[in-house]
Write an enzyme that holds these catalytic residues in place. Structure first.
Site, PDB file in Angstrom:
ATOM      1  N   ARG A 165       0.849  -1.208   0.000  1.00 54.43           N
ATOM      2  CA  ARG A 165       0.000   0.000   0.000  1.00 54.43           C
ATOM      3  C   ARG A 165       0.875   1.246   0.000  1.00 54.43           C
ATOM      4  NH1 ARG A 165      -4.370  -2.026  -1.728  1.00 54.43           N
ATOM      5  NH2 ARG A 165      -4.458  -4.153  -0.972  1.00 54.43           N
ATOM      6  N   GLY A 166       0.341   2.301  -0.529  1.00 54.94           N
ATOM      7  CA  GLY A 166       1.059   3.572  -0.456  1.00 54.94           C
ATOM      8  C   GLY A 166       1.895   3.859  -1.687  1.00 54.94           C
ATOM      9  N   CYS A 167       1.722   3.036  -2.706  1.00 59.23           N
ATOM     10  CA  CYS A 167       2.472   3.288  -3.934  1.00 59.23           C
ATOM     11  C   CYS A 167       1.515   3.740  -5.034  1.00 59.23           C
ATOM     12  CB  CYS A 167       3.161   2.028  -4.409  1.00 59.23           C
ATOM     13  SG  CYS A 167       4.271   1.333  -3.197  1.00 59.23           S
ATOM     14  N   GLN A 168       1.964   4.721  -5.831  1.00 60.33           N
ATOM     15  CA  GLN A 168       1.163   5.150  -6.986  1.00 60.33           C
ATOM     16  C   GLN A 168       1.165   4.034  -8.027  1.00 60.33           C
ATOM     17  OE1 GLN A 168       2.193   8.280 -10.114  1.00 60.33           O
ATOM     18  NE2 GLN A 168       1.298   9.502  -8.505  1.00 60.33           N
ATOM     19  N   SER A 169       2.327   3.367  -8.122  1.00 59.64           N
ATOM     20  CA  SER A 169       2.419   2.196  -8.985  1.00 59.64           C
ATOM     21  C   SER A 169       2.111   0.973  -8.130  1.00 59.64           C
ATOM     22  CB  SER A 169       3.834   2.092  -9.534  1.00 59.64           C
ATOM     23  OG  SER A 169       4.764   2.309  -8.506  1.00 59.64           O
TER      24      SER A 169
END
Lengths: 413, 160
Positions: B53-57
């Site tokens: 979690r917490g990734c744009q990708s």
């Protein structure tokens, strides 16, 4: 003495000099700021006006009897008057200051919504809404047992109007629709949509976060019941927005937050509320930024809204034509009427990689889902790369964007 | 036991190779290259559960625990992120849970990649590091639990 009206000449290079941040460098290269749909940069007059407020007449407003309070109150109310003219509201009492577009929408959802939406009622939004114009209505619908209906979007990024007309019924209480899509740039035919909604007996809220800086806003001609926008996308400060509501609608609404300013008289038995617009402005507002918002609106008027629009339109056409030459690049959102932003994807390349490499060249773009995840799902993409243009952007900057893109793609593929 | 480089040694080697680059372009070119070389994760591991979690990708991360050491494998749909993961894996993979938990990972700052640790929503490196350390913590807890189990069993045997 004869004075003649002069049309201001639009000189983008002179205009750029008014924005101090445009002189800075990023990663050793001159900043190219193409994230204007997220927030615009601020001209020196706006920054100076903030300093003038804090150094000259900082005071709490409306209550004080002293000189500073009078000056601050007059400046605060002057912004209301300017905002009224800017969106062509009928009266100053229809202009309510908020923290921004999101708070404006939530205010309507929590007050008008809770009083007027019930079980089995319907609220219509569109597939291109920003999360801020989805979630408050979802919360309301869940609480009240109402239904959220969604106007679909076609491949070009335009609303399917036949579908909208079919969704309208006597169950429809509200249509909450964005004026301009933040992810695609599509300008929606809000006037026509409002007419249809009113025929069905529904009210309409127009999300003007993206439109107010680009289009002429006339809430009376549009005939919307609510209109919301944010100052920070209008060359103004963050933390200020406007909620416009038709006077009779606002008057009938229950209050939002309780506190100072919004009251007429308080006893422990009963509180009577202040008149519009103060009824919805509880507590000490963001005085400094609200005052400075006027400077930003004046700046736009003085620069010339028509000239800015003309310039931005040229940038849009220039960028669209240039981007189309990049192999593997696909523009998402090809509506006939668009504001000055281009959203695109590139074959075999993740938008985030492009964003990182462009930043490395001093170019600021936005990548990702643009807080419009349902819209990205509609196109089956994780996100886009979005370049959005303001009055101070140039064709040379778009040339640099192209160069940067080509180099990045070469590296990534 | 194999002669494994310590975490500090691998970090020093990465810092060394980055010191050879004069420009950001070269640094990114190197990271992109690492990303392209990182073996793709088996499709069966690309599950919702393994997403960081917490990734744009999208980033998928899994870990195996063998002979007291943690082995990471990961993948992403964005190649720069993949390059960053590749470096993290080369530093942390094959070490004990305690070593992973204690790793300061100074190399990220040293090679100028702190922007990827920034607390903006678009950057996933922070989330990846956190997830890798969580795995180490989990394996350590598991190990301690099984030691306790053994201990209990032994006591039980004795009491027979």
């Amino acid at each position: 003495m004869i004075t003649t009206a002069t049309i201001p000449v639009f000189d983008v290079y002179a205009l750029r000099k008014q924005f101090p941040v445009l002189e800075r460098e990023v990663k050793g290269k001159p900043l190219i700021y193409l994230d204007n749909a997220a927030t615009s940069q601020k001209p020196a007059v706006v920054i100076d006006a903030l300093v003038q407020y804090y150094t000259g007449y900082n005071a709490n407003i409306h209550r004080g009897i002293h000189t500073l309070a009078e000056e601050a109150t007059a400046a605060f109310e002057a912004t209301r008057e300017t905002a009224k003219h800017f969106i062509h509201a009928a009266g100053r009492e229809e202009i309510i200051f908020t923290r921004g577009t999101t708070e404006g929408i939530n205010l309507v959802a929590y007050t008008w919504g809770r009083a007027n939406v019930g079980k089995g009622d319907e609220i219509i939004i569109s597939a291109m809404e920003h999360h801020s114009n989805i979630v408050p209505w979802q919360i309301l619908c869940e609480e009240k047992g109402a239904q959220l209906k969604v106007i679909p979007v076609d491949d070009a990024g335009e609303l399917i109007m036949e579908a909208y007309e079919k969704l309208l019924s006597d169950k429809t209480r509200l249509v909450a629709i964005t004026h301009v899509s933040n992810a695609l740039g599509t300008v929606n035919p809000v006037k026509q949509m409002i007419r249809s909604a009113h025929k069905a007996g529904a009210l309409v809220l127009v999300d003007g976060a993206q439109s107010t800086v680009h289009l002429d806003i006339d809430v009376q001609d549009m005939d919307c019941d609510f209109f919301v926008c944010s100052a920070h996308k209008l060359y103004g400060p963050t933390g200020v927005g406007v909620l416009y509501g038709k006077k009779h609608v606002l008057e009938a609404m229950p209050v939002f937050q309780g506190g100072g300013e919004m009251i007429k008289e308080v006893t422990f038995e009963k509180t009577t509320y202040n008149e519009l617009p103060y009824k919805y402005e509880a507590g000490t507002p963001n005085i400094a930024d609200t005052i400075v918002f006027k400077t930003a609106l004046d700046f736009i008027e003085q620069t010339g809204k028509e000239q800015i629009r003309q310039h931005e339109h040229e940038l849009l056409q220039y960028a669209t034509a240039a981007l189309e030459t990049v192999p593997g690049l696909k523009i998402i959102g090809r509506a006939k009427e668009k504001t000055s932003l281009v959203s695109f994807v590139i074959d075999k390349v993740h938008p985030q990689d492009i964003g990182i490499l462009l930043d490395n060249k001093g170019i600021a773009v936005r990548t990702g889902h643009h807080c419009a995840q349902p819209l990205m799902q509609r196109y089956g993409i994780p996100g886009t790369i979005r370049a959005s243009f303001a009055a101070y952007n140039t064709k040379e900057e778009i040339d640099e964007l192209l160069l940067g893109l080509e180099k990045s793609i070469k590296l990534l593929v | 036991m194999k002669n494994v480089k310590t975490i500090q040694e691998t970090e020093a080697a990465i810092i060394d190779s980055f010191s050879l680059f004069d420009s950001w372009d070269d640094k990114y070119e190197y990271i992109i290259d690492l990303g392209k070389k990182l073996p793709a994760l088996d499709e069966k591991h690309k599950t919702e559960e393994n997403k960081v979690r917490g990734c744009q990708s999208t980033v998928w991360l899994t870990a195996d625990y063998k002979d007291g050491r943690v082995y990471f494998s990961a993948d992403s749909d964005a190649v720069i992120v993949k390059g960053l993961i590749s470096m993290l894996i080369s530093v942390l993979s094959g070490h004990t849970p305690q070593e992973i938990i204690d790793a300061p990972l100074d190399f990220i700052r040293e090679i100028g990649m702190t922007t990827h640790l920034a607390q903006t929503r678009s950057n996933g490196l922070r989330a990846m590091v956190k997830q890798m350390k969580h795995y180490a913590l989990a394996f350590q807890a598991m190990r301690q639990h099984s030691i306790n189990d053994h201990g209990n069993r032994r006591t039980e045997t004795k009491s027979h």
